[in-house]
Write a protein that holds these residues in place. Sequence first.
Motif, PDB file in Angstrom:
ATOM      1  N   SER A   7       0.818  -1.217   0.000  1.00  0.00           N
ATOM      2  CA  SER A   7       0.000   0.000   0.000  1.00  0.00           C
ATOM      3  C   SER A   7       0.853   1.269   0.000  1.00  0.00           C
ATOM      4  O   SER A   7       0.479   2.266  -0.629  1.00  0.00           O
ATOM      5  N   TYR A   8       1.986   1.246   0.671  1.00  0.00           N
ATOM      6  CA  TYR A   8       2.852   2.431   0.681  1.00  0.00           C
ATOM      7  C   TYR A   8       3.349   2.729  -0.736  1.00  0.00           C
ATOM      8  O   TYR A   8       3.342   3.879  -1.180  1.00  0.00           O
ATOM      9  N   TYR A  11       0.520   3.909  -3.055  1.00  0.00           N
ATOM     10  CA  TYR A  11       0.159   5.300  -2.765  1.00  0.00           C
ATOM     11  C   TYR A  11       1.188   6.247  -3.369  1.00  0.00           C
ATOM     12  O   TYR A  11       0.826   7.282  -3.955  1.00  0.00           O
ATOM     13  N   CYS A  46      -0.423  16.113   0.361  1.00  0.00           N
ATOM     14  CA  CYS A  46      -0.553  14.647   0.311  1.00  0.00           C
ATOM     15  C   CYS A  46       0.811  13.958   0.349  1.00  0.00           C
ATOM     16  O   CYS A  46       0.985  12.963   1.061  1.00  0.00           O
ATOM     17  N   GLU A  50       2.114  11.611   3.514  1.00  0.00           N
ATOM     18  CA  GLU A  50       2.580  10.239   3.307  1.00  0.00           C
ATOM     19  C   GLU A  50       4.041  10.096   3.730  1.00  0.00           C
ATOM     20  O   GLU A  50       4.432   9.061   4.271  1.00  0.00           O
TER      21      GLU A  50
END
Length: 194
Positions: A7-8, A11, A46, A50
């Motif tokens: 997922s990292y 993203y 964003c 993150e």
Amino acid sequence: MNELDESYWHYFLMLESDFNATIRFVDLAEKNDSTFSIELSRQIICSCTEFETVAKKLCGLIAPTKPAGNISQYKEIILSKYPDLPRVPVYIDRYKRIIFPFSAWGANGERLEWWDAYQHVKHHRHQNFEEANVKNTLSALSALLILELYLYGTVYPTCDKRKIGTMLLRAPGMSEVLYCQPDEDLPGLLMKRP
């Protein structure tokens, strides 16, 4: 062993895709670095949010008992394990540019300009909107790429989980974005090798 889902990385790829779409309208030439917009404001927020998530995860792997709740603590912990981080480049091959997003953490240990811009835009956008610009957003995204590679490299030290497939940015250990690997050809097309 710690497990890490994808997922990292996914993203990051989404954020890079957003930035890549933006440069269809504002070329990535250095003379456009100060161009700012509401879209770049969203992207820097964003990307840096993150970055914080990935930095905390990486710090937890490096020094699980140390607090990691702000940029100073991230810096201390990450540099204790990876002291050469300030010298790590990110290449933008298509534009023949090289970014060193952590260079300020070098010998003088200065503040990261793109991080300060993020803080200014996040907390006082009405006064600092122009800091949501191409240069700061590109630097934040580049820093995120580097931390992602360190995160996955820390969890998976063998090359079987090496990250590839970016659209625009490349760091050491990654193949050039627009070129085939030297050992692969399109079916039916034999390329001459140097």
